[in-house]
Design an enzyme around this catalytic site. Structure first.
Site, PDB file in Angstrom:
ATOM      1  N   CYS B  49     152.316   3.630 163.717  1.00  0.00           N
ATOM      2  CA  CYS B  49     153.475   4.484 163.459  1.00  0.00           C
ATOM      3  C   CYS B  49     154.697   4.066 164.254  1.00  0.00           C
ATOM      4  O   CYS B  49     155.717   4.739 164.206  1.00  0.00           O
ATOM      5  CB  CYS B  49     153.130   5.932 163.785  1.00  0.00           C
ATOM      6  SG  CYS B  49     153.001   6.261 165.553  1.00  0.00           S
ATOM      7  N   CYS B  52     154.019   3.448 169.801  1.00  0.00           N
ATOM      8  CA  CYS B  52     153.783   2.685 171.032  1.00  0.00           C
ATOM      9  C   CYS B  52     155.074   1.996 171.480  1.00  0.00           C
ATOM     10  O   CYS B  52     155.413   2.000 172.664  1.00  0.00           O
ATOM     11  CB  CYS B  52     152.687   1.643 170.822  1.00  0.00           C
ATOM     12  SG  CYS B  52     151.102   2.290 170.256  1.00  0.00           S
ATOM     13  N   CYS B 154     145.121   2.750 168.045  1.00  0.00           N
ATOM     14  CA  CYS B 154     144.869   2.144 166.727  1.00  0.00           C
ATOM     15  C   CYS B 154     144.478   0.676 166.873  1.00  0.00           C
ATOM     16  O   CYS B 154     143.524   0.211 166.246  1.00  0.00           O
ATOM     17  CB  CYS B 154     146.104   2.253 165.833  1.00  0.00           C
ATOM     18  SG  CYS B 154     146.529   3.938 165.330  1.00  0.00           S
ATOM     19  N   CYS B 187     147.919   7.481 172.498  1.00  0.00           N
ATOM     20  CA  CYS B 187     148.581   7.721 171.208  1.00  0.00           C
ATOM     21  C   CYS B 187     149.777   8.613 171.438  1.00  0.00           C
ATOM     22  O   CYS B 187     149.731   9.794 171.163  1.00  0.00           O
ATOM     23  CB  CYS B 187     147.595   8.338 170.213  1.00  0.00           C
ATOM     24  SG  CYS B 187     148.204   8.310 168.519  1.00  0.00           S
ATOM     25  N   HIS B 224     140.398  15.779 183.497  1.00  0.00           N
ATOM     26  CA  HIS B 224     139.996  17.081 184.040  1.00  0.00           C
ATOM     27  C   HIS B 224     139.780  17.010 185.549  1.00  0.00           C
ATOM     28  O   HIS B 224     140.119  17.952 186.283  1.00  0.00           O
ATOM     29  CB  HIS B 224     138.716  17.550 183.343  1.00  0.00           C
ATOM     30  CG  HIS B 224     138.237  18.901 183.787  1.00  0.00           C
ATOM     31  ND1 HIS B 224     138.917  20.065 183.489  1.00  0.00           N
ATOM     32  CD2 HIS B 224     137.147  19.281 184.516  1.00  0.00           C
ATOM     33  CE1 HIS B 224     138.271  21.094 184.014  1.00  0.00           C
ATOM     34  NE2 HIS B 224     137.192  20.650 184.640  1.00  0.00           N
ATOM     35  N   CYS B 227     143.031  17.221 187.231  1.00  0.00           N
ATOM     36  CA  CYS B 227     143.957  18.191 186.626  1.00  0.00           C
ATOM     37  C   CYS B 227     144.222  19.336 187.611  1.00  0.00           C
ATOM     38  O   CYS B 227     143.295  19.918 188.181  1.00  0.00           O
ATOM     39  CB  CYS B 227     143.362  18.754 185.334  1.00  0.00           C
ATOM     40  SG  CYS B 227     144.472  19.907 184.486  1.00  0.00           S
ATOM     41  N   CYS B 244     143.145  26.730 182.691  1.00  0.00           N
ATOM     42  CA  CYS B 244     142.375  25.657 182.082  1.00  0.00           C
ATOM     43  C   CYS B 244     142.168  25.966 180.589  1.00  0.00           C
ATOM     44  O   CYS B 244     141.936  27.120 180.213  1.00  0.00           O
ATOM     45  CB  CYS B 244     141.029  25.533 182.783  1.00  0.00           C
ATOM     46  SG  CYS B 244     139.914  24.333 182.034  1.00  0.00           S
ATOM     47  N   CYS B 250     140.306  21.504 174.954  1.00  0.00           N
ATOM     48  CA  CYS B 250     140.890  20.446 175.778  1.00  0.00           C
ATOM     49  C   CYS B 250     139.859  19.337 176.011  1.00  0.00           C
ATOM     50  O   CYS B 250     138.724  19.604 176.402  1.00  0.00           O
ATOM     51  CB  CYS B 250     141.375  21.000 177.115  1.00  0.00           C
ATOM     52  SG  CYS B 250     142.206  19.753 178.135  1.00  0.00           S
ATOM     53  N   CYS B 259     147.283  10.933 183.388  1.00  0.00           N
ATOM     54  CA  CYS B 259     148.431  11.784 183.001  1.00  0.00           C
ATOM     55  C   CYS B 259     148.731  12.900 184.003  1.00  0.00           C
ATOM     56  O   CYS B 259     149.907  13.196 184.250  1.00  0.00           O
ATOM     57  CB  CYS B 259     148.211  12.368 181.617  1.00  0.00           C
ATOM     58  SG  CYS B 259     147.958  11.141 180.326  1.00  0.00           S
ATOM     59  N   CYS B 271     151.023  16.890 178.657  1.00  0.00           N
ATOM     60  CA  CYS B 271     150.451  17.761 177.620  1.00  0.00           C
ATOM     61  C   CYS B 271     149.938  19.078 178.189  1.00  0.00           C
ATOM     62  O   CYS B 271     150.207  20.154 177.648  1.00  0.00           O
ATOM     63  CB  CYS B 271     149.335  17.027 176.877  1.00  0.00           C
ATOM     64  SG  CYS B 271     149.925  15.543 176.024  1.00  0.00           S
ATOM     65  N   CYS B 278     144.926  18.358 176.320  1.00  0.00           N
ATOM     66  CA  CYS B 278     144.644  16.932 176.221  1.00  0.00           C
ATOM     67  C   CYS B 278     143.815  16.770 174.950  1.00  0.00           C
ATOM     68  O   CYS B 278     142.746  17.379 174.821  1.00  0.00           O
ATOM     69  CB  CYS B 278     143.854  16.450 177.437  1.00  0.00           C
ATOM     70  SG  CYS B 278     143.198  14.777 177.229  1.00  0.00           S
ATOM     71  N   CYS B 281     143.576  11.217 173.616  1.00  0.00           N
ATOM     72  CA  CYS B 281     144.144  10.122 172.824  1.00  0.00           C
ATOM     73  C   CYS B 281     143.849   8.731 173.381  1.00  0.00           C
ATOM     74  O   CYS B 281     144.153   7.742 172.730  1.00  0.00           O
ATOM     75  CB  CYS B 281     145.641  10.334 172.604  1.00  0.00           C
ATOM     76  SG  CYS B 281     146.691  10.016 174.025  1.00  0.00           S
TER      77      CYS B 281
END
Lengths: 480, 298
Positions: B49, B52, B154, B187, B224, B227, B244, B250, B259, B271, B278, B281
């Site tokens: 798409c 990236c 992908c 992604c 996690h 997190c 949570c 999640c 992340c 996210c 999450c 991805c």
């Protein structure tokens, strides 16, 4: 003797596009006399959505397109809201608009500076700006240096527009905060104040850099390129940016213009069908409304040349995009051409940016952002919105609590569509007709027309072979 | 008119206020002028798409390359990129062929590789009058590459494009090539993951890859486990700060990525901080059959 030229790949757009144009002399001027726009990719996202949990639709459909994911998130969550008859809180409506608007600004800046500008101005002597086609680059001296340096500035500005959108969207591209029933992020005061700082900087950039740079382009190319690339003259917008909970009032309202007429006509969604006579889909699926549409690939297929379907309104081809939106809203009606598309896009960026500054002040920091969503077991629905490059619709049917049908009609399906059952060309194909071409080996004029539509082809697409015996010129000779 | 590399530097310097270029940045730009162009990168796009590439443009960091412009000007020679290169058609294909002939380049592949319809669901370009499928283009160009990067989920394993029922038979790059690639999933992937991998590759310090081809230096901890909402009590509805979201589906407990500490878009959000999930991805199994669970009464 006519010459068929083929550009594959057409670069500086999103997705895969090939253009075949027949060039001949008409009244002593070498120009395009026929054209085929050919998508080169099919992904089948609609098939992937079948039988899935409807709650997955916003996440999956955003990944149709990395440049306009927010619009797919908006269309999909709107379709799901309507399927369950949920009225989302004002905070959710506003934050959806803030993220979508941020991405409009990001996309419009990216389009002008990074996708389109190199058709008019020579870049620096290094990759990816060289090699290039050295034809008709009229911008000279200080103007040229200014535009090239603004290419770099604009990279920062489009990045900041994404950071602004991510404050509420969670991240960009592919923001996770669009869910049926509303939005997930809370409008914390620190996010609001950061958003304000970003939007002030971006408004300043649009006012003092983007709009003047479009004016510079007008100075060098306006006389010709306000006459080139008209296309069908039919313009269509679904409308976007709801201003109240009913969705009846929008910043950019829906409507149509027929053959360049100034008075906006109403839009009836039921007049839209998709034709597949020249597309690689089963002819039994021809001319269906998207609500009852089917995506049944058939490759190879006699006479077909594209993976794109051909959306039509009452059988006619329509152009979608910023010019269409600004036209039906009475904000810009000077003309329909390559140059007018650039003007309308820049002015729309300004209009949306100013609206964002107002809307962020309307957030209620303690208010609800979401209503608990229960997926209906049976429903049909549609989510209509706008992507930066034009009208976007998601048509949805739910049965037994699962997705039973999902059809997406993207703006580039309208703009880059192939011929329809009656043989009428799509808008980009039509816009190319009459475009003068100085050098068939480096047909920069063809790129200018294509890029003015800001095509985004991830949605579907491909393939056309020239007629047997046609002479093919392969474009460009790389000079090491 | 043509602007030389040297003039371009001067322009960047002149607009350094707008660019926020520090004296160090200017120094680095000058250094780049003294050196030939960096290693060549061929960036191809298949069944994907473009997300990236858009994410890569969002790079901003205190360490070089500090921005996308810095990456393009000073770090690599991005010879082929469908979204960014000036030229088109046969000239563009000739660039790829010339880099191929020289060898020793980095091949970055974004998007999966369709194998149904004889590969005709995605064409890379036309060469010598023949349409070249994306599968053939990647296979051909990989043979002389110093390294092959699978950018995004992908390219790594098929991702969204290969989701059930995989209508175009999309496969990941390493599956089609029959050899390992360096996989940078996501992604989209975070820009820092892409830049880190390219920089480590160029300096020969990439380190080891895990069983899925991901650099261990990037994908070692589960979302996690790092997190800030771990053990903070759970929510069964959206729009609740600080809780949570395992009950909403999640995928943080099953997903390796940094992340929570890195955050996204210049650190403004991510996210889970947006009270969303999450969705896993960076996983080989992405997208799972059900990304989100239905909400329950609190």
């Amino acid at each position: 003797m006519p010459t068929v030229i083929s550009i594959d790949p057409v670069t500086r757009l999103e997705g895969h596009l090939k253009i075949e144009a027949t060039v001949d002399y008409v009244q002593g001027v070498q120009q395009v006399v026929d054209a085929h726009a050919v998508g080169t990719m099919f992904r089948g996202l609609e098939t992937i959505l079948m039988n899935r949990n409807p709650l997955d639709a916003p996440d999956i459909t955003q990944r149709i397109c990395g440049v306009c994911p927010v619009s797919h998130g908006m269309a999909s969550s709107t379709a799901l809201d309507r399927a369950a008859n949920v009225a989302i809180p004002d905070n959710a409506r506003i934050m959806r608009n803030l993220v979508l608007g941020s991405n409009f600004i990001q996309s419009h800046i990216l389009h002008f500076y990074h996708l389109a500008l190199q058709d008019f101005v020579e870049g620096p002597d290094m990759a990816p700006w060289q090699p290039s086609w050295h034809v008709d680059k009229r911008v000279t001296g200080g103007d040229s240096q200014t535009l090239v340096s603004h290419y770099v500035t604009a990279l920062d500005m489009r990045r900041k527009a994404h950071e602004m959108g991510a404050l509420f969207g969670g991240r960009l591209p592919h923001p996770p905060a669009f869910v049926p029933g509303g939005f997930t992020t809370t409008p914390r005061p620190d996010r609001i104040s950061k958003f304000r700082a970003y939007i002030d900087e971006l408004i300043s950039f649009i006012d003092t850099t983007y709009l003047p740079d479009v004016a510079t382009l007008e100075h060098y190319y306006g006389a010709e390129y306000s006459q080139i690339g008209r296309g069908t003259g039919n313009l269509l917008a679904y409308g976007v940016f709801d201003l109240d909970s009913t969705g009846q009032k929008k910043l950019l309202k829906p409507g149509r213009a027929v053959n360049g007429g100034n008075a906006a006509q109403t839009l009836d969604v039921n007049a839209i069908t998709e034709q597949v006579s020249y597309s690689w889909y089963d002819n039994r699926t021809n001319n269906l409304r998207p609500s009852a549409g089917a995506t049944t690939p058939q490759f190879p297929k006699n006479g077909a040349y594209s993976w794109l379907k051909a959306p039509r309104y009452n059988g006619a081809a329509y152009e979608a995009g910023p010019l269409a939106r600004m036209w039906v809203n009475g904000d810009y009606q000077y003309g329909i051409s390559v140059m007018d598309r650039h003007h309308a896009r820049a002015r729309e960026a300004q209009k949306v940016a100013n609206a964002l500054r107002d809307w962020v002040g309307q957030l209620n920091t303690g208010g609800a952002v979401h209503r608990r969503y229960a997926t209906p077991s049976t429903a049909t629905s549609v989510g209509l919105t706008e992507a930066p490059r034009g009208a976007l619709g998601h048509w949805l049917r739910i049965a037994n609590g699962k997705i039973a049908n999902y059809q997406v009609v993207t703006p580039t399906c309208w703009n880059a569509s192939p011929r329809d059952a009656s043989g009428k060309r799509g808008p980009i194909e039509e816009a190319l007709i009459g475009t003068p071409v100085i050098d068939v080996v480096q047909p920069i004029e063809v790129l200018r027309v294509i890029h003015s539509f800001d095509p985004c082809l991830s949605c579907a697409v491909h393939v056309m072979r020239p007629a047997e015996g046609a002479k093919i010129f392969h474009l460009g000779h790389y000079r090491a | 008119m043509n602007i030389s590399r040297r003039d371009f530097l001067r322009l960047c310097t002149a607009s350094s206020a707008a660019l926020a270029l520090s004296p160090l940045d200017i120094f680095r730009l000058e250094q780049a002028l003294a050196n030939p162009a960096g290693p060549s990168v061929l960036w191809l796009q298949g069944a994907g798409c473009t997300g990236c590439s858009v994410s890569l443009l969002n790079r901003v960091a205190p360490t070089a390359p500090t921005t996308a412009a810095d990456l393009l000007i000073n770090t690599i020679n991005l010879a082929y990129h469908p979204n960014l290169m000036a030229t088109a058609g046969d000239t563009a294909v000739a660039v790829a062929r010339q880099v191929y002939n020289a060898g020793g380049y980095v091949l970055a592949v974004e998007g999966g590789i369709p194998t149904a319809f004889g590969g005709n669901a995605c064409w890379a370009w036309a060469e010598n009058g023949h349409d070249v499928t994306f599968a053939d283009a990647v296979t051909s160009l990989s043979s002389r590459a110093a390294a092959v990067l699978s950018v995004g989920t992908c390219a790594a394993w098929g991702g969204i494009s290969a989701a059930y029922p995989n209508p175009t038979g999309v496969k990941g790059v390493s599956t089609v090539l029959g050899k390992a690639t360096v996989n940078i999933p996501g992604c989209p992937p975070h820009p820092d993951w892409m830049v880190w991998t390219i920089a480590k590759l160029l300096t020969g310090s990439l380190g080891s890859l895990d069983e899925y081809g991901r650099p261990r230096g990037l994908f070692s901890k589960k979302v996690h486990d790092i997190c800030p909402r771990k053990d903070k009590g759970e929510t069964k509805t959206y729009g609740v700060d600080g809780r949570c979201m395992k009950e909403l589906g999640c995928k943080g407990p099953d997903t390796k990525a940094d992340c929570p500490t890195l955050q996204w878009n210049n650190g403004v959000n991510w996210c889970v901080d947006a009270n969303s999930l999450c969705i896993g991805c960076t996983n080989p199994t992405f997208p799972a059959q059900s990304l989100r669970k239905k909400e329950e009464a609190p």
